[in-house]
Design a protein around this motif. Structure first.
Motif, short mmCIF file in Angstrom:
data_model
loop_
_atom_site.label_atom_id
_atom_site.label_comp_id
_atom_site.label_asym_id
_atom_site.label_seq_id
_atom_site.Cartn_x
_atom_site.Cartn_y
_atom_site.Cartn_z
N ALA A 1 0.82 -1.21 0.00
CA ALA A 1 0.00 0.00 0.00
C ALA A 1 0.86 1.26 0.00
CB ALA A 1 -0.95 -0.01 1.20
N VAL A 2 1.96 1.24 0.77
CA VAL A 2 2.84 2.40 0.79
C VAL A 2 3.55 2.56 -0.54
CG1 VAL A 2 4.87 3.39 1.91
CG2 VAL A 2 3.12 2.28 3.28
N ALA A 3 3.93 1.45 -1.17
CA ALA A 3 4.63 1.53 -2.45
C ALA A 3 3.75 2.14 -3.54
CB ALA A 3 5.10 0.14 -2.87
N GLN A 4 2.44 1.95 -3.44
CA GLN A 4 1.54 2.55 -4.43
C GLN A 4 1.49 4.06 -4.32
OE1 GLN A 4 -2.21 0.60 -3.84
NE2 GLN A 4 -1.51 -1.36 -4.65
N HIS A 5 1.90 4.60 -3.16
CA HIS A 5 1.91 6.05 -2.95
C HIS A 5 3.35 6.53 -2.78
CE1 HIS A 5 -2.50 6.10 -2.38
NE2 HIS A 5 -2.31 4.96 -1.74
N ARG A 6 4.24 6.00 -3.60
CA ARG A 6 5.65 6.36 -3.47
C ARG A 6 5.90 7.85 -3.73
NH1 ARG A 6 10.43 3.33 -3.68
NH2 ARG A 6 12.10 4.74 -3.02
N ASN A 7 5.09 8.45 -4.58
CA ASN A 7 5.28 9.87 -4.85
C ASN A 7 5.02 10.74 -3.63
OD1 ASN A 7 5.91 9.34 -7.54
ND2 ASN A 7 3.76 9.44 -8.18
N ALA B 1 18.49 14.48 2.49
CA ALA B 1 18.19 13.09 2.84
C ALA B 1 17.28 12.47 1.80
CB ALA B 1 17.52 13.04 4.22
N ARG B 2 17.51 11.20 1.55
CA ARG B 2 16.67 10.48 0.61
C ARG B 2 15.28 10.25 1.21
NH1 ARG B 2 19.74 5.14 -0.62
NH2 ARG B 2 20.17 5.36 1.61
N PRO B 3 14.26 10.17 0.38
CA PRO B 3 12.93 9.87 0.93
C PRO B 3 12.93 8.47 1.52
CG PRO B 3 12.91 9.77 -1.47
CD PRO B 3 14.23 10.38 -1.08
N PRO B 4 12.16 8.24 2.55
CA PRO B 4 12.13 6.91 3.18
C PRO B 4 11.58 5.86 2.21
CG PRO B 4 10.37 8.29 4.03
CD PRO B 4 11.24 9.18 3.20
N SER B 5 12.08 4.66 2.34
CA SER B 5 11.62 3.56 1.49
C SER B 5 10.26 3.06 1.96
CB SER B 5 12.63 2.41 1.55
OG SER B 5 12.72 1.88 2.86
N PRO B 6 9.52 2.36 1.09
CA PRO B 6 8.22 1.82 1.52
C PRO B 6 8.33 0.88 2.71
CG PRO B 6 8.39 1.79 -0.87
CD PRO B 6 9.73 2.19 -0.36
N ARG B 7 9.42 0.11 2.80
CA ARG B 7 9.57 -0.79 3.94
C ARG B 7 9.75 0.00 5.23
NH1 ARG B 7 13.28 -6.06 3.66
NH2 ARG B 7 11.49 -6.60 2.38
N THR B 8 10.51 1.10 5.17
CA THR B 8 10.71 1.91 6.36
C THR B 8 9.39 2.51 6.84
OG1 THR B 8 12.96 2.42 5.66
CG2 THR B 8 11.98 3.86 7.30
N ALA C 1 6.40 1.37 6.22
CA ALA C 1 5.56 0.29 6.75
C ALA C 1 5.97 -0.07 8.17
CB ALA C 1 5.66 -0.94 5.84
N GLY C 2 7.28 0.01 8.46
CA GLY C 2 7.72 -0.21 9.84
C GLY C 2 7.22 0.85 10.79
N TRP C 3 7.16 2.11 10.33
CA TRP C 3 6.61 3.16 11.17
C TRP C 3 5.15 2.89 11.50
CZ3 TRP C 3 8.66 7.79 7.80
CH2 TRP C 3 10.05 7.86 7.93
N ILE C 4 4.43 2.33 10.55
CA ILE C 4 3.00 2.09 10.76
C ILE C 4 2.77 0.92 11.71
CG2 ILE C 4 0.85 1.44 9.59
CD1 ILE C 4 1.91 2.85 7.10
N LEU C 5 3.59 -0.12 11.60
CA LEU C 5 3.31 -1.36 12.31
C LEU C 5 4.03 -1.45 13.66
CD1 LEU C 5 3.54 -3.83 9.31
CD2 LEU C 5 1.49 -2.89 10.34
N ARG C 6 5.17 -0.77 13.81
CA ARG C 6 5.91 -0.90 15.06
C ARG C 6 5.35 0.02 16.13
NH1 ARG C 6 10.61 -0.60 11.60
NH2 ARG C 6 11.42 -2.67 11.20
N ARG C 7 5.61 -0.35 17.35
CA ARG C 7 5.22 0.48 18.47
C ARG C 7 6.16 1.68 18.56
NH1 ARG C 7 4.36 -2.61 23.92
NH2 ARG C 7 2.72 -3.48 22.56
N PRO C 8 5.65 2.89 18.66
CA PRO C 8 6.54 4.06 18.68
C PRO C 8 7.42 4.06 19.92
CG PRO C 8 4.29 4.70 19.19
CD PRO C 8 4.23 3.27 18.74
#
Length: 376
Positions: free
Chosen positions: A175-181, A326-333, A335-342
């Motif tokens: 889902a994040v990769a679909q909104h890479r822009n 800085a480079r834009p964050p990758s979709p995996r990164t 997704a980790g922000w969304i799923l991990r506990r802050p």
């Protein structure tokens, strides 16, 4: 202690005499008592190998690590009770080639058996021999589903938590990769500089610095391939002359410049500094350009890298004709922000060398990031 010695009446027997053994006390050709043997085997079960040999020497029985392992291997197989909840998954003896099936007792968290393959028939036969199985915890592989249904139709089939969480993470990453822009908009675009001369642009645009053995060899091979192709040789002929594979020759021939072969090898490698580059960019834009102060700024935020890495990044910002951000964050990164506990945020610090009154922290990253923000 007295034992009896027997003699064989058969004249053709190679063993003329043999001695009576006392169960639990003696053993044929044994060099230690049964009590010492059981003690060393217990040590080997707890700590095998060199660690078990060291503990045995402390107990006063100096043995080698091979002896400890041999005593453990000689122990009889423990009797495993019929499991009620079985976990089914695959294991690889050779990844990508040969797989088997591992069966786990979920209640005791111990392996029960290993099957040599991952066929549905093997799993069904194993479950048919154990009618007491009530719950089967498996992944979504079709052969496991078929084997569980055939071998234990009375059992309830469930999915384990790891596979459920893995499927959720893959769906979030897609889902994040679909909104890479949208990710590129998180990094503020710096104004484009004035065009530089062509020579300077070529030298700065090369991702390979000079003097590296891998880079120099790649440039030389690229030049040899294109020189032979320009002379009229076919790719097969170039392959035979240079001793390369056809795939390697094709990669060199399709690349107009050797730098095109470096995608993902030098300039896109992840770094410990990547998560802290937005903080450095904010301080840089606000006029704080001292590398040592900026390094002291991000260390309390969790940065574990060296000061030289920070200095190299700031040196690139000073000398590069193009804006370095800085480079834009990758979709995996993301997704980790969304799923991990802050993680809990740290106290904000100041970029100024003089002590100042504490200010409210200003967010410098997108929501969900694990790197806390701070003010400059």
């Amino acid at each position: 202690m007295r034992v009896r010695r027997f003699s064989c009446g058969n004249s053709g027997c190679a063993r003329r005499t043999f001695v009576e053994q006392i169960p639990g006390l003696t053993r044929r050709h044994s060099q230690r008592t049964e009590r010492l043997r059981s003690t060393l085997a217990s040590v080997g079960l707890a700590l095998a190998g060199r660690a078990g040999a060291r503990i045995a020497s402390v107990l006063g029985a100096s043995v080698s690590r091979s002896t400890v392992l041999r005593l453990v291997d000689a122990l009889p197989e423990p009797e495993v009770a019929a499991p009620r909840v079985v976990g089914v998954d695959e294991y690889a003896t050779r990844k990508g080639r040969h797989y088997g099936t591992v069966l786990i007792d979920v209640e005791t968290r111990r392996p029960v058996d290993l099957l040599p393959d991952r066929e549905a028939s093997s799993l069904a036969a194993w479950l048919a021999e154990r009618p007491g199985v009530e719950v089967i915890c498996r992944d979504r592989a079709p052969f496991f589903a078929e084997g569980a249904t055939t071998g234990a139709p009375q059992a309830v089939q469930v999915a384990d938590r790891w596979h459920l969480w893995h499927n959720v993470s893959e769906a979030a990453e897609r889902a994040v990769a679909q909104h890479r822009n949208c990710l590129r908009a998180l990094v503020a675009a710096a104004p484009e500089p004035d065009p530089e001369p062509a020579l300077e642009e070529d030298s700065s645009g090369s991702p390979w610095p000079t003097g590296h053995r891998f880079a120099d060899r790649t440039r030389a091979q690229h030049a040899d391939v294109h020189a032979l192709l320009k002379a009229g040789h076919s790719r097969r002929s170039v392959q035979r002359r240079l001793g390369m594979t056809w795939r390697t020759v094709k990669q060199f021939a399709d690349a107009a410049r050797p730098e095109e072969l470096s995608t993902g090898q030098w300039q896109n490698r992840p770094s410990l500094l990547d998560d802290y580059k937005p903080n450095l960019d904010d301080c840089w834009n606000e006029g704080c350009t001292n590398a040592w102060k900026l390094w002291e700024e991000i260390v309390p935020l969790g940065y574990k890298g060296s000061y030289q890495r920070v200095r190299a990044y700031l040196h690139k910002k000073r000398t590069s004709p193009r804006p370095v951000v800085a480079r834009p964050p990758s979709p995996r990164t993301v997704a980790g922000w969304i799923l991990r506990r802050p993680e809990p945020s740290l106290r904000p610090s100041s970029c100024s060398s003089k002590p100042s009154a504490p200010t409210a922290p200003r967010s410098t990253r997108s929501p969900g990031t694990s790197v806390p923000s701070r003010s400059c």
